[in-house]
Write an enzyme that holds these catalytic residues in place. Structure first.
Site, PDB file in Angstrom:
ATOM      1  N   LYS A 102      -2.686  -0.612  -4.903  1.00 42.81           N
ATOM      2  CA  LYS A 102      -1.796  -1.776  -3.718  1.00 42.81           C
ATOM      3  C   LYS A 102      -2.200  -2.767  -3.483  1.00 42.81           C
ATOM      4  CE  LYS A 102       1.434   0.960  -2.664  1.00 42.81           C
ATOM      5  NZ  LYS A 102       2.565   1.888  -2.598  1.00 42.81           N
TER       6      LYS A 102
ATOM      7  N   TYR B 181      -6.217   4.278  -4.377  1.00 37.50           N
ATOM      8  CA  TYR B 181      -4.998   3.765  -4.046  1.00 37.50           C
ATOM      9  C   TYR B 181      -4.375   2.411  -2.868  1.00 37.50           C
ATOM     10  CZ  TYR B 181      -0.468   4.280  -0.422  1.00 37.50           C
ATOM     11  OH  TYR B 181       0.784   4.449  -0.044  1.00 37.50           O
TER      12      TYR B 181
ATOM     13  N   SER C  90       0.270  -1.154   1.687  1.00 40.34           N
ATOM     14  CA  SER C  90      -0.413   0.490   3.139  1.00 40.34           C
ATOM     15  C   SER C  90      -1.064  -0.916   3.625  1.00 40.34           C
ATOM     16  CB  SER C  90      -0.556   1.442   2.295  1.00 40.34           C
ATOM     17  OG  SER C  90      -1.237   1.900   2.680  1.00 40.34           O
TER      18      SER C  90
END
Lengths: 324, 324
Positions: B153, B149, B125
């Site tokens: 990632k 997050y 992402s």
């Protein structure tokens, strides 16, 4: 009294940091220093406590965190050459044990109702970078490591940043140049020869240079490394604006320039102890490493290093030659 | 027959990818597709197998790896908003379960004597980036995530790169723009509103815009995302020269430009269903996200996305409006 924990306190940098703390204290006061490592040298630096243990062991991290150190220096690592040879060991120590440490500190943070928030200083490395590079690596250049060691260092930086952003700890990662001249024996780091080619001739011993002397690399002395760690431990981390990983200043020079400095200080007879035998595996690993940095952020934050390789050699002569 | 495993196959992108594989096969041939997820929608896409399970479960990863899929799409994740709220869950799923998967695939690689080396396509992402940014983010810009997050990632990317460098798997990470317009219900991703403000009015429902309409962001449709994944699965990874994480192409536009496109397609009455109520937490998270990229590498490698927000809305109307 400031409680200081040095994980990897038996290693070369950990020992020098401990000696400095024993001599000067912490910010002018006596500090309570605990050294933690899998083993210690026979001429170990003074400390209030020495704990022999392995951070990968069950309960090891929680036991250390339970003492609630104000400052944690996390210097322990499987070095680059060994992490490349032993994939499992590298990841277990350099990533999973680091995670355990952060989780244990977070546990104490929560148990304290949020008041305990230790400064964590992590000795990262320029091995987080991987070729191809610009001539000088800037402070916003991507991390794309070409070794397991570099990947593990980059990962712990990311973990430490996130735990810090959440307020569980107050972290900063300093990406050390290759530390040179390392005293003592060669270790399993692929970078070990950068020190050996200076140290061994100064001790009257022959040494092999495993790479071309045109190779350029980025160095700082052990004394600078200790200075970086101390400065990082007292830094206002609010100034970092959420980017907690800093490229340290260093000296960029070729192997030929290293040897020229050795010649200036110790003469041609000393240099004659160096002979070239290329090692393709070392050349491959080190060839993917950075050569120079524009360490503008760290310099603006007050981090300082040597400006000539002669100074780096002189630091070895002053601190270590004849002491081991 | 090519064996394809989609971890996170019950999710929106996983379902669309499965539908495309059922319709078109893999490179012109019928593919054996297995979907793995914690749950599946009632109108689930066709597949040879559907497995309900949690990758964090004991033995889950080894069980999946034992089937020796040729291609593994790793799409499963705790989304940004939820990973921010539930720190433990985010790390367990987004990092540790990913590690288990890589270790299990490495186990099969070794058991096969090195012949088994699956392609692993990871949906990363643009949340791996954190402000401050240049106007356009280049392919060598640092990853300094501002959410758990994003950190998770970035960490899986580093793991996948190292396992690939060692030859255990053959990985590529694609950093997806925000996927818009997502069909179905809003999810816990902080980016969810970028879709809601288009989807809800098109379905005749009121919706709240939680940020300023001057906010610029970077989008691609679900159709583009499926295209990225398919292209990544067939890419010659030798062309990546060791940098296995790619910023995908996308469309940079402001929320006001999104709404203008909606007005062009559906009229002022539809746009009138949007009302502004700022949510400081969402504004904080999304304000630290990238706004635009120069995705030169991915474009040179053949990845393609929309070039107008009207095209993105039209894709939603064609594929999803009235289908759920």
């Amino acid at each position: 009294m400031t409680k200081i924990l040095i994980i990897g306190g038996g290693g070369m940098i950990g020992q020098k940091l401990a000696r400095q703390l024993a001599a000067d204290g912490w910010q002018g006061q006596v500090a309570e220093v605990t050294l933690y490592d899998v083993g210690f040298p026979s001429n170990c630096a003074e400390a209030h406590r020495r704990i022999v243990g392995n951070l990968t062991g069950n309960g090891a991290a929680t036991g250390l965190a339970a003492t609630r150190p104000d400052i944690v220096f996390h210097l322990a690592a499987i070095v680059s050459g060994e992490a490349e040879q032993d994939f499992d060991k590298g990841w277990q120590v350099n990533m999973f044990a680091g995670w355990s440490l952060l989780e244990a500190l977070r546990g104490e943070h929560e148990a304290s109702g949020g008041s305990y928030q230790p400064r964590v200083v992590f000795s990262s490395s320029i091995a987080v970078f991987g070729a191809p590079f610009p001539d000088q690596i800037s402070d916003d250049f991507l991390s794309s490591p070409l070794t397991s060691y570099g990947a593990q260092k980059a990962i712990f930086e990311l973990m430490l940043s996130d735990f810090s952003r959440k307020g569980y700890v107050d972290g900063v990662s300093i990406r050390l140049p290759t530390i040179c001249v390392r005293p003592g024996k060669a270790n399993k780091a692929a970078s070990s020869f950068f020190s050996s080619i200076i140290r061994e001739p100064l001790n009257g011993r022959k040494v092999i240079l495993p790479v071309s002397d045109s190779l350029r690399h980025y160095h700082a002395s052990p004394r600078s490394a200790v200075g970086f760690l101390s400065h990082a431990a007292s830094l206002d981390t609010g100034l970092l604006e959420g980017r907690l990983s800093l490229n340290m200043p260093g000296l960029s020079c070729t192997v030929a320039e290293q040897i020229e400095a050795l010649s200036d200080i110790a003469g041609a007879g000393t240099v004659a102890l160096i002979s070239s035998v290329e090692d393709p595996e070392i050349a491959r690993i080190v060839g993917g490493w950075p050569q120079d940095f524009d360490s503008a952020r760290a310099t603006a934050l007050g981090f300082r290093s040597e400006t000539s390789f002669c100074d780096i050699i002189q630091t070895y002569i002053d601190e270590d030659l004849g002491h081991s």
